[in-house]
Design an enzyme around this catalytic site. Structure first.
Site, mmCIF file in Angstrom:
data_model
loop_
_atom_site.group_PDB
_atom_site.id
_atom_site.type_symbol
_atom_site.label_atom_id
_atom_site.label_comp_id
_atom_site.label_asym_id
_atom_site.label_seq_id
_atom_site.Cartn_x
_atom_site.Cartn_y
_atom_site.Cartn_z
ATOM 1 C CE1 TYR A 189 13.409 11.306 -20.703
ATOM 2 C CE2 TYR A 189 11.819 11.661 -22.473
ATOM 3 C CZ TYR A 189 12.137 11.122 -21.240
ATOM 4 O OH TYR A 189 11.199 10.393 -20.547
ATOM 5 C CB SER A 202 9.938 8.378 -23.411
ATOM 6 O OG SER A 202 9.316 9.565 -23.876
#
Length: 342
Positions: A175, A150
């Site tokens: 995350y 990501s």
């Protein structure tokens, strides 16, 4: 359909998710034997996930059972299994039975803000689950693992565009920390076992069938239904919005590569940041309706700007994102109206 692809079986985890659904659909059309895997959790409306699978020929009434491979009603070269990546018993059984040629791991607990509320979900899916995928790939002779990282790993990096050569040792959300961990784990497996892994740092993917927790969906849904939208950092943000078809085209090029070696890491984005207020303006144009904006400060774990340096992906795979924001927003709005209003 080439005879080679007909014999090559690809596992796509997260296949009921946004990117996984689109990727599965293209790989099916390319002629691969595709097995989709997802646990259909309730992070967002599971019905949207079931409807994506229905587009792939997987009937909703058969999705209640775990660990059963379901054949598609539409595509002879697609099957689906409901399974958790954390399942150390049944995941190796699946790999042993299906003998996957390549694996694309897109399954993960997504969302920056949700990681503040439910950190355990991120450890279970993104760390334990990814470790299980790596081990299954190693033990069962998978030729190449392609996995989702990501743009969140860049945190508050000031240098732009973001490069995979940049230091990303200071994530600002759990995350992001789990995605950076995935890259480190993949590097270790490639180094120790000579196992090819390719990580892809996705940049703000949007388009039809998109996730309800993403800005594109939230803004469109609120404007259509006459609710105010939350604009963080007073709109002083930029995102490298990347249309889903451009993302999937890039992933497919990597899947199609015949021989892969060692550890690779790429950014995959549009490489043209768009101001958040301009993005909202584009949605307003396509809807023919103005947004009621509520301005908020920057949220914890959020960043001011993302911008992908994709030169290496263009050089090695002829990656060419070419969907304009205007076109991409139009496609999403048309899908939203069809899915929710007709």
């Amino acid at each position: 359909m080439s005879e080679n692809k007909k014999r090559q079986k690809v596992l796509v985890t997260g296949s009921a998710g946004f990117i996984g659904f689109h990727l599965s659909r293209i790989l099916i059309k390319e002629g691969y034997q595709v097995v989709g895997l997802d646990n259909l959790n309730d992070y967002y409306d599971p019905q949207l996930k079931k409807d994506r699978l229905l587009e792939l020929g997987i009937p909703a009434e058969e999705l209640s059972d775990y660990n059963i491979l379901i054949g598609s009603d539409k595509f002879e070269n697609f099957g689906f299994i409901k399974l958790n990546l954390e399942d150390r018993i049944n995941l190796p059984v699946l790999f042993s039975q299906e003998k996957f040629y390549k694996v694309v791991n897109l399954a993960a607990q997504a969302g920056v803000r949700y990681s503040l509320e439910n950190p355990a979900a991120y450890i279970d899916s993104n760390i334990v689950g990814f470790a299980n995928i790596l081990e299954c790939c190693r033990q069962h002779g998978v030729k190449h693992l392609i996995y989702a990282s990501s743009s969140s790993v860049y945190g508050k990096n000031k240098k732009v565009p973001f490069s995979t050569e940049d230091n990303v040792d200071h994530p600002i959300s759990l995350y992001a920390a789990t995605k950076k961990s995935n890259e480190l784990m993949a590097h270790t497996y490639s180094h120790l076992y000579g196992f090819p892994t390719t990580g892809l740092r996705f940049f703000t993917v949007y388009g039809p069938w998109g996730r309800p927790d993403m800005a594109m969906f939230l803004f469109t849904d609120a404007i259509i239904n006459g609710r105010p939208i939350k604009v963080f950092n007073n709109g002083d943000q930029e995102r490298d919005f990347t249309y889903i078809d451009d993302i999937v085209a890039g992933v497919v090029k990597i899947v199609n590569k015949k021989n892969s070696h060692g550890y690779s890491l790429y950014n995959i984005g549009n490489s043209e940041p768009v101001n958040l207020l301009k993005f909202i303006e584009e949605i307003e144009k396509k809807l023919g309706k103005s947004a009621q904006k509520e301005m908020y400060p920057m949220q914890p774990g959020d960043v001011e700007r993302t911008w992908a340096d994709v030169k290496s992906l263009k050089r090695n795979f002829e990656y060419k994102p070419d969907t304009t924001i205007s076109k991409g927003v139009e496609e999403f709005v048309n899908w939203y109206k069809t899915y929710y209003l007709e």
